[in-house]
Design a protein around this motif. Structure first.
Motif, PDB file in Angstrom:
ATOM      1  N   GLU A 256      -3.612 -12.029   3.094  1.00 33.05           N
ATOM      2  CA  GLU A 256      -1.939 -10.939   1.991  1.00 33.05           C
ATOM      3  C   GLU A 256      -1.269 -10.499   3.202  1.00 33.05           C
ATOM      4  N   LYS A 257      -2.336  -9.898   3.834  1.00 31.77           N
ATOM      5  CA  LYS A 257      -1.592  -8.825   4.541  1.00 31.77           C
ATOM      6  C   LYS A 257      -1.091  -9.220   5.955  1.00 31.77           C
TER       7      LYS A 257
ATOM      8  N   PHE B 205       1.960   2.345  -0.222  1.00 30.33           N
ATOM      9  CA  PHE B 205       2.016   2.513  -1.775  1.00 30.33           C
ATOM     10  C   PHE B 205       2.807   4.419  -2.137  1.00 30.33           C
ATOM     11  N   PRO B 206       3.712   4.232  -2.264  1.00 33.88           N
ATOM     12  CA  PRO B 206       4.807   5.249  -2.505  1.00 33.88           C
ATOM     13  C   PRO B 206       4.330   6.173  -2.965  1.00 33.88           C
ATOM     14  N   LEU B 207       3.406   6.063  -4.180  1.00 32.94           N
ATOM     15  CA  LEU B 207       3.512   7.220  -5.844  1.00 32.94           C
ATOM     16  C   LEU B 207       1.857   7.675  -5.305  1.00 32.94           C
TER      17      LEU B 207
ATOM     18  N   GLU C  33     -12.880  -0.354   3.736  1.00 36.10           N
ATOM     19  CA  GLU C  33     -12.046  -0.301   2.405  1.00 36.10           C
ATOM     20  C   GLU C  33     -10.263  -0.263   2.540  1.00 36.10           C
ATOM     21  N   TYR C  34     -10.404  -1.297   1.633  1.00 39.32           N
ATOM     22  CA  TYR C  34      -8.760  -2.038   1.631  1.00 39.32           C
ATOM     23  C   TYR C  34      -7.907  -0.971   0.993  1.00 39.32           C
ATOM     24  N   ASP C  35      -7.039  -0.637   0.587  1.00 35.91           N
ATOM     25  CA  ASP C  35      -5.701  -0.500  -0.418  1.00 35.91           C
ATOM     26  C   ASP C  35      -4.599  -1.788  -0.498  1.00 35.91           C
TER      27      ASP C  35
ATOM     28  N   ALA D 259      -9.636   1.204  -6.658  1.00 38.24           N
ATOM     29  CA  ALA D 259     -10.162   2.755  -7.133  1.00 38.24           C
ATOM     30  C   ALA D 259      -9.803   3.132  -6.241  1.00 38.24           C
ATOM     31  N   ARG D 260      -8.684   2.797  -5.081  1.00 36.13           N
ATOM     32  CA  ARG D 260      -8.376   4.003  -3.510  1.00 36.13           C
ATOM     33  C   ARG D 260      -7.510   5.098  -5.084  1.00 36.13           C
TER      34      ARG D 260
END
Length: 1821
Positions: free
Chosen positions: A193-194, A1471-1473, A295-297, A1726-1727
């Motif tokens: 997806e990335k 991820f802006p928030l 880890e991934y976000d 979870a990050r």
């Protein structure tokens, strides 16, 4: 995750640690006596070595020391042999023994191997080598850097995932079979997806290591087949091992970016096997990424990255034979035997043979094929039963022969009992075939395990399944449905059925449940097939399912209970217009908690508790910008501060003068502009010129005529000397001619100069030809002739008359270009003059122009001036920019470095300064260095008389500010502007902003701070300019920004309509307007693209061979591969110089001699009769060649393309890092000789930057000493001594009383003064640096200016050395230097004095330091496509260099190729928030004066992220996260239910950089833990060292979190000065963190349960990659299935796949499991949860230690120790410590405002700590 740790440890640590423990003991015992194990770093002065070489030296010393320890401990090794390895090495002994199995395997199932004599010398040598290998790998992996893995090369490059490492990441006995595949697919899908491209490799030999673990062996085989058949993933299984020739060829051809490998295996055997793979990969220049700790976000994947360096190649070369031997022995197996119940032996070959026969038999029964689940089930059951019966029968027959002891041995199952088990397995598969996953997820969680009697049979069947899948993979002629390969088995369901039939079924009729017709038929069919396949055996009918009463399950535990009651599901209501506007559409579908719910009523307690806290003042904190240290600003009245302002402004003017070419300043007088503006408004434009205007025009004409006459006279005087100079030295003469041309304004005079220059150049060529005769000629002299012809024909066409044209025609004929001469003259007859042949160039005119004129070819340029621009004629795209500013429009500008895009910025500033005194322009730069540069330019360009208290320019950075609110041009960094934009009390100021300029806007794609750029772009209401040289998707960026502007257009119209309803609001609005002159509103966003560089870049690959340098030209196409062209095409920005285009054509002709278009694309044909070939023409030719090359592949000429690309590739030589840096100074000398200086040498290690520069400096010193007379030094000392004596004597005379001196004394004094002057002169001549021993250009800067610049270094720690280096033309530049030191280097380099600068990436972002050459002198993970573009863009000074040079100094060729061909990563957003940001937005909305404006800004941030632009799914995820954040803030007491901030909200928002540590810090304050700790020494306000150390320990655990790889703790090691691994928090603080985490986990779990209904349920029942659907639409129900389901089991927010492993909703209250268990379509990671884990573990259950760098530095104060002990690069360590210091000060400042008592102990402790830490850090800078 916790269960994963427990169960993996069972397999790994009990086995692997048995092996590693010996090393630990050895090294531990040696620590006290052997300091050699402690790596130390040599002093910089002892030679320049790279970071990797320092690593080489330290790790080599460590390895050597450990090897000594191991040698001394041989006796201990004999007693503690590694059983695993004793089984690995084959000897003549044939006694059968078992391989050591893990605790889970037991004695009833063993894989028998050959015993080997571990005492033999050969085996002991290999054991020694393997220990050396482990140390080598450990030393490399411990220095791994934690980075974003997909930051570069994503779209065209691929990486390799080692299949066994992938398997090991998710192996866990408790993970159900289908869930294992789900976890694996999730991992791979996250990469896909990335945008990642990857292949998976399973080495054949690795399979041998799984035979003792049949379950894992079966999983491995199934995974290979599933990935191969059901996903688009490329899976390689053809390689035997990593040392095989096939693998070598694969690596050479495809060269992956990196390989993901695990550093730990199931056994110590496998760990060493993986170590060989790691060592081999690094030796082949392939970087390694550890499988552990990833880890991934939502956007990125992070992991530990190990850079391949020379040390790894050296190790492989040294131990290649040992590695080969070790690899062979690790996988050298005789045929293993399986031993069941200790005495039943079975050969695996016989199992394989039986499987083959049974599969063939089944194929005859089911010729049309079937579902893979049926096939595997019936074959495994049939083969298992047949083999088991045979083995049992054989064993029973042998029993009477000798009595056997059965003590301690499990009794084998009888054939009937085994058949019972197989019947239940068939029933299980019947359920798998028909029962939907939704119902399987509800099945009871059974804790009972299989008995010891059953396990061996199950494991044997798993072996059978492995062989079945292996057999089927070789059969291509049988149609099987392989879709459900991931669901061949469900152990949980099988155990449930076993429990039912042996416990519940026997209890009475009410427990006897019907299977259902559908299930009954399926089961009957499967069992009947089993009996047909085992026709010779009698295993009974399908019913009853249990024919025996044998217990299969342990009865100790039964079903799982659910101890924790889940609270009421629902959200706490929030009454806020902002929340309703943003997330109302989602909130309406979610439950809301009642006001009497415990979760709501408990909120009051928080409020009361906050109010009762003993030292919280409740006062609001000051604005953050006010807390940044302020120098003096314009409002200051203090005389000292005013002096400081004047000094600073003087320096900025001077610094700016080195940046800007124009010496004149733009003076802006506000009154004049206003008056003129009013005049233009009032007076309509006249049609006829006034008398005054006519007179003015005549005066201008007269002046021009006078100036032209003056220039003519000047040229008349210089004409003859210039001709002579050109004839004497062509290069010098032409350069001086061009310098003179730049001073002229008259076109006619310029024309005369050019004609004279042409004649002189031609004479030089003719003379050269006469001298050379028949010898080869120097065509560079002919180039100058043709160049002048080009200029005359292009720039002076209007002045060319017939005689001139005839002259040019004659010259063309003289050069041998007859066709061009005919074309120019219009004649068709050729000249018959034979004499001109002597001067003819023996190359075609087109080839000559492309190959030899190359970068001299002219570009398309406009000739019409623009009245808005004074000093140059702008290009079309630059005019478009100026138009955008004139029309108050926004613009995105993407143009190459040094192309002139920043001119629009200063035009914009000028416009705002002219318009009013209140309007503000904000310039946003990414770094402080760039801020200083822009400020200097502003000061040099603009002056303006302003009212008192107002200034033209202000500055705001994180550690300095002045004139923030009272300047018209504010230069700042993004984080600081965001503070102002989101500050409630600064909203009035934000309305004054007229324009915002974003420089280097590609920082939107960065890893750190990128979201801040987004926030700014969406919150500003005024127009903006966004500048960058490296944005690969500018159209997408522009469309997003246009959508933001449309939002503001609608919003402002809405606000305007509402305000007209209120008379008061309307009046105030008018008043506001009067202050800042209203500009015409425009919401348009233009895209201005310009792709052409002013200078072409030529690349060179440099390597060291012996003591000589091989410098090879690197053709851009050498970077390509056939696959790359085929899959991705030729990169759009891979441009060629004219010379490279002709080189490509020549190679194409050479490679394919029958190429049909060879004649058509011959340059002589393509450019037929074209006199002037321009760059644009060559670009068209280049495009044709590119199209043709791509066409070759379509025509099937792949091999030709491959041959062509190989032909273009340079052939660099590998050398060691030590040798490379040893000869670095010689390399700089080489560039100097090649006239390639000035140059910037980019090195990523701060320490090496300085070492390299000092190395060059020492080389010049030694060169001077060797050239000098040996007596020079003595003479110098003698003169200095004499001068001292003379000065001493002069002191005795008082110069003020000269009148009182006698004449004799006066004479003596005059004599002494003359002597002093004479001595000084002689000393100056003696100490003067010879020109051969310096790179500095003394003509570039006068001595006075030089003194002024050096004056800034007088108080700097290394100022004297830097001054000495600068005198030799050398400097260095990195972020750890002070601002003054950096500025000195920048100024001297720009002025042309310094020619050599070594630098880190600090010079990559926008700093104005153009040079002739850029050298990449060190490879690094941070040398990526973006940095390469930015850095290489420095090469080629506009107006000075016609070409830029890029040198790769010993950078691996594959890396060079990647950099050249890779595209810049696309801007996809962040991820802006964060929770802290949402609190800041709520604070803005609640506290701002203009509520409507504040709410609009907050909504803009929430609604318009680049991430969610045109991606609705991401927009939903952001809303879900926003709602969680609100719930968290309300429950933690930072917001009330109306959305108003309270409690410690101010402190949390001030530390928003450090989430979640900011929330944990507050929890410590609330509990009073800091007060308990911070107790001063009795009777004073000073704190003990112990207290301060503990305070640093706590802050380091909270804010200095840098994780090391888990393997770094593998060996116990004594360090020089550091502890390295950070200690745990003190117990009371740790308990507070646990309490905080528990609350957060509960909040997060509760939120997940509430929002579960927002998930896409249909998607949840499909595997993410293969899309296999498990909804099972043909299910008709079963009474037994319903009975097996647990209706009390809550799984509303759990992935149905995770439910199969027994995970339930209650498990969500443990944060570690969230990522594996939660519904995937929610998009929650979870990050995003603000948890602060005390201990972090990798997939294999190993702890990832925290680096103790912050605490270690506090204790020893040594940066060097952090590099040797803590595995940090010096520059990274410095930046990390600086951030840590800023944090301590920030907390101290916040506490001083929150605390009523200025003598509060906590406040004093933080202030004391900040002061001490600051002093320590200053000592090392």
């Amino acid at each position: 995750m916790a269960s994963a740790r427990r169960h993996f440890k069972k397999f790994v640590h009990n086995d692997a640690n048995g092996n590693d423990s010996n090393d630990d003991k050895d090294s531990e015992s040696s620590n006290s006596e052997n300091r050699g194990f402690t790596p130390t770093k040599e002093h910089k002065e002892r030679g320049s070595t790279s970071d990797s070489d320092q690593e080489d030296e330290t790790s080599d010393r460590a390895e050597a020391a450990v090897m000594r320890v191991l040698k001394e401990a041989k006796d201990r090794e004999k007693e503690a042999k590694d059983p695993d390895y004793s089984n690995t090495y084959s000897t003549s002994t044939t006694e059968e023994v078992t391989q050591q199995a893990s605790q889970t395997e037991g004695k009833d199932f063993k894989v028998l191997q050959q015993r080997h004599d571990s005492q033999s010398p050969e085996i002991r040598n290999h054991l020694e080598f393997l220990k050396r290998l482990r140390l080598h790998v450990w030393a490399s992996l411990s220095r791994a850097q934690y980075v974003s893995l997909l930051k570069d090369f994503v779209e065209s490059e691929f990486f390799v995932i080692d299949g066994d490492s992938l398997l090991l990441m998710f192996l866990d006995e408790k993970t159900q079979y289908l869930n294992f595949f789900y976890q694996t697919e999730c991992f791979l899908q996250d990469f896909t997806e990335k945008g990642a491209k990857y292949v998976i490799v399973f080495f054949q030999d690795a399979e041998q290591m799984y035979f003792p673990y049949p379950h894992f062996l079966f999983l491995r085989t199934a995974l290979i087949e599933h990935l191969r058949h059901n996903t688009g993933t490329t899976v390689h299984t053809e390689f035997s091992n990593c040392l095989s020739s096939k693998w070598e060829i694969f690596l050479k051809k495809s060269y992956p970016y990196f390989i993901i490998v695990s550093d730990i295996g199931l056994t110590s055997l496998q760990t060493d096997y993986l170590s060989i793979l790691i060592a081999h990969s690094l030796s082949k220049k392939i970087n390694v990424v550890l499988a552990s700790g990833q880890e991934y976000d939502i956007l990125r994947v992070y992991g530990y990255h190990v850079q391949s360096v020379y040390k790894h190649r050296l190790f492989f070369q040294k131990y290649q034979q040992d590695l080969q031997h070790a690899c062979e022995n690790l996988v050298r197996y005789k045929e293993p035997l399986v031993c069941l119940y200790e005495h039943l032996k079975l050969g695996l070959n016989s199992v394989q043979k039986e499987v083959h026969q049974t599969v063939c038999l089944l194929k005859g029964l089911w010729p049309e094929g079937s579902d893979i689940r049926r096939v595997v089930c019936v074959v495994a059951c049939a083969v298992g039963l047949k083999i088991y019966s045979n083995v049992l029968k054989k064993a029973n027959n042998s029993i009477p022969k000798r009595k056997q002891s059965s003590r301690g041995r499990s009794k084998p199952l009888s054939p009937e009992e085994a058949a019972d088990l197989c019947r239940m397995q068939c029933l299980t598969v019947a359920f798998l075939l028909h029962m939907p996953l939704s119902q399987r997820a509800q099945i009871r969680v059974l804790k009972s395990c299989w008995t010891k009697q059953v396990l061996p049979l199950i494991k044997m069947q798993q072996l059978c399944m492995h062989f079945v899948l292996t057999q089927l993979s070789d059969m291509n002629d049988w149609e099987l449905d392989l879709t459900y390969l991931p669901d061949l088995n469900d152990d949980s369901l099988l155990r449930n059925l076993a429990h039912y039939y042996e416990v519940e079924y026997t209890e009475g009729l009410e427990f006897k449940k019907e299977l259902g017709k559908e299930m009954e038929n399926e089961y009957q069919f499967l069992w009947d097939t089993v009996t047909k396949l085992a026709v010779k055996y009698s295993f009974g009918d399908a019913f009853p399912i249990r024919k025996t009463s044998q217990l299969f399950l342990e009865q100790k535990q039964t079903f799982r209970g659910y101890e924790k009651e889940i609270p009421n599901i629902g959200l706490i209501s929030v009454k806020s217009a902002l929340v309703e506007d943003y997330a109302g559409d989602v909130l309406k579908d979610l439950p809301i908690l009642e006001s009497n719910d415990p979760a709501v009523t408990s909120l009051i307690k928080y409020k009361e508790f906050d109010e009762l806290h003993h030292w919280h003042s409740g006062r609001p904190l000051t604005e953050e910008y006010e807390r940044v240290w302020c120098g003096a600003d314009a409002k200051s009245t203090d005389p000292e501060e005013r002096r400081q302002i004047q000094k600073l402004q003087t320096f900025r003017h001077f610094y700016g003068s080195t940046l800007d070419d124009s010496t004149s300043k733009l003076i802006v007088h506000q009154e004049d502009v206003s008056r003129n503006a009013n005049a233009t408004v009032k007076k309509p434009q006249k049609k006829h010129k006034s008398k005054a205007e006519t007179i003015a025009e005549e005066n201008i004409k007269r002046l021009k005529t006078k100036e032209e006459k003056k220039e003519q006279e000047q040229w008349k005087a210089l004409c003859v000397p210039t001709e002579k100079e050109i004839k004497a030295n062509l290069t010098v003469g032409v350069n001086n001619l061009e310098k003179f041309l730049k001073t002229l304004k008259s076109k006619s005079v310029k024309f005369s100069v050019e004609m004279t220059g042409l004649s002189a150049c031609l004479e030089v060529w003719k003379e050269h030809c006469r001298q050379q005769g028949n010898k080869a000629k120097d065509l560079s002299k002919a180039v100058q002739v043709m160049r002048r012809i080009h200029i005359l024909l292009e720039k002076y066409q209007d002045l060319l008359e017939k005689p001139h044209l005839q002259k040019l025609t004659k010259y063309l004929r003289l050069l041998g270009f007859e066709n061009l001469a005919c074309s120019l003259s219009g004649q068709t007859e050729e000249s018959k003059d034979q004499s001109i042949r002597n001067y003819a160039i023996e190359v075609g005119p087109a080839r000559f122009q492309l190959q030899y004129m190359d970068y001299y070819l002219l570009r398309e340029e406009r000739n019409d001036p623009d009245p808005r621009v004074q000093h140059f004629i702008p290009d079309t795209w630059q005019r478009e920019l100026l138009d955008a500013v004139d029309n108050n429009e926004s613009a995105v500008i993407v143009a190459p470095t040094s192309s002139g895009k920043t001119y629009a910025s200063y035009y914009c500033m000028e416009k705002v300064l002219k318009t009013s005194n209140e309007g503000v322009v904000v310039y946003v730069a990414p770094t402080k260095a760039l801020v200083n540069q822009v400020v200097g330019t502003v000061y040099s360009r603009f002056t303006k008389k302003l009212p008192d208290g107002l200034v033209v320019c202000g500055v705001f950075t994180r550690d300095y500010r002045n004139d923030v609110m009272n300047s018209q041009i504010l230069v700042t960094v993004p984080q600081c502007l965001e503070i102002l934009m989101l500050s409630p009390r600064c909203q009035k100021w934000t309305k004054r902003i007229q324009y915002v300029i974003f420089d280097e806007v590609h920082c939107l794609g960065g890893e750190i701070g990128a979201e801040v750029w987004e926030h700014l772009l969406v919150t500003i209401r005024c127009p903006f300019l966004a500048l960058s040289a490296t944005v690969s998707n500018p159209e997408h960026l522009t469309e997003w920004l246009q959508s933001v502007k449309r939002y503001w257009q609608l919003t402002e119209n809405t606000i305007a309509r509402r305000s007209t309803n209120s008379e008061k609001n309307f009046t105030s609005r008018c008043q506001a307007k009067s202050k800042v002159q209203e500009q015409k509103k425009s919401y348009r966003v233009r895209l201005v693209l310009y792709e052409e560089r002013y200078n072409d870049l030529e690349k060179y690959v440099c390597s060291l061979k012996g003591s000589d340098f091989i410098i090879e030209h690197c053709h851009p196409f050498a970077a390509l591969t056939v696959n790359h062209i085929e899959n991705y095409g030729i990169p759009s920005d891979l441009s060629l110089s004219p010379r490279e285009s002709i080189q490509l054509y020549d190679t194409m002709v050479k490679v394919w001699q029958k190429w049909q278009r060879a004649q058509e694309l011959d340059p002589e044909e393509f450019f037929k009769n074209k006199v002037v070939i321009k760059k644009a023409d060559v670009r068209k030719y280049e495009q044709e060649l590119k199209k043709e090359l791509s066409k070759w592949i379509v025509l099937g000429q792949r091999h030709k393309v491959h041959e062509l690309l190989e032909h273009l590739k340079p052939k660099p030589v590998d050398c060691s890092e030590q040798e490379k840096w040893k000869h670095f100074a010689s390399f700089v000398d080489k560039l100097h000789d090649m006239d390639k200086l000035p140059a910037i040498f980019f090195i990523f290690n701060v320490d090496l930057v300085e070492c390299a520069a000092e190395n060059v400096f020492r080389n010049l010193l030694e060169k001077q000493r060797s050239d000098q007379d040996p007596n020079t030094y003595r003479e110098e000392e003698r003169l200095k001594d004499e001068l001292r004596k003379v000065k001493k004597m002069l002191i005795k005379f008082n110069p003020q009383d000269t009148k009182k001196l006698s004449s004799s004394k006066m004479e003596s004094m005059d004599h002494l003064l003359a002597t002093k002057q004479q001595l000084e002169g002689r000393l100056k001549r003696l100490t003067a640096i010879p020109s051969a021993c310096t790179y500095a250009d003394p003509k570039a800067v006068d001595e006075d200016t030089l003194r002024k610049i050096f004056h800034r270094l007088r108080f700097e720690r290394r100022g004297y050395l830097q001054q000495k280096m600068a005198r030799r033309g050398i400097g260095y530049h990195h972020g750890s230097m002070s601002t003054k030191e950096r500025q000195v280097v920048e100024m001297l380099f720009r002025l042309g004095y310094i020619k050599v600068v070594t630098a880190t990436s600090t010079l990559a972002l926008g700093i104005n330091m153009p040079c002739k050459s850029v050298v990449f002198a060190e490879d690094s993970v941070f040398l990526d496509a973006l940095n390469y573009r930015q850095m290489s863009g420095r090469a080629g000074r506009r107006g000075q260099d016609l070409i830029g040079n890029v040198f790769f100094y010993d950078i691996p060729l594959p890396k060079v190729e990647r950099l050249i061909k890779s595209n810049v990563p696309q801007l996809k957003g962040q991820f802006p928030l964060t929770v802290s940001l949402i609190l800041r937005l709520m604070l803005l909305a609640a506290k701002a004066d203009d509520k409507a404006d504040a709410k609009a800004k907050a909504l803009s941030v929430l609604k318009h992220s680049l991430l969610s632009f045109r991606r609705e799914r991401y927009a939903e995820i952001l809303k879900i996260y926003f709602m969680f954040s609100l719930q968290f803030l309300i429950k933690e007491g930072y917001l009330d239910q109306e959305g108003n901030p309270r409690g410690f909200a101010g402190l949390v928002t001030h530390l928003y950089y450090h989430e979640p540590s900011n929330f944990v810090l507050v929890s410590f304050l609330v509990k009073g833990l800091f007060h308990k700790l911070c107790q001063p020494i009795k009777g004073s306000t000073v704190f003990s060292e112990d207290v301060l150390e503990k305070l640093v320990l706590i802050l380091a655990n909270l804010f200095g979190r840098k994780y090391l790889p888990p393997c770094s703790m593998k060996y116990k090691r004594t360090f020089c000065q550091s502890k390295v691994f950070l200690e745990d928090l003190p117990q009371d603080f740790a308990n507070a963190v646990k309490e905080y985490n528990t609350k957060v986990e509960e909040n997060f779990a509760h939120f997940l349960l509430t929002t579960a209904k927002l998930a896409d349920i249909e998607q949840e029942y499909r595997l993410p990659m293969s899309k296999a659907d498990f909804t099972s639409k043909n299910w008709h129900g079963s009474e037994l299935a319903s009975y097996l389901m647990d209706n009390t089991k809550s799984v509303s927010a759990i992935s149905p796949f995770a439910c199969l492993s027994g995970v339930v909703d209650n498990d969500l209250f443990h944060g570690e499991i969230i990522n594996k268990a939660v519904l995937r379509s929610l998009g929650i990671n979870a990050r995003n949860c603000p948890l602060l884990y005390l201990n972090k573990y990798d997939n294999q259950g190993r702890r990832q230690p925290l680096n103790a760098y912050a605490l270690d530095f506090y204790k020893h104060g040594s940066l060097m120790a952090l590099t040797t002990d803590n595995w940090l690069i010096e520059g990274d360590a410095y930046y990390a410590l600086k951030d840590f210091l800023l944090l301590i000060k920030s907390i101290g400042t916040s506490l001083s405002e929150l605390c009523d008592d200025p003598n509060d102990n906590v406040l004093l402790a933080f202030q004391q700590l900040g002061k001490i830490y600051d002093e320590k850090l200053k000592r090392v800078t």
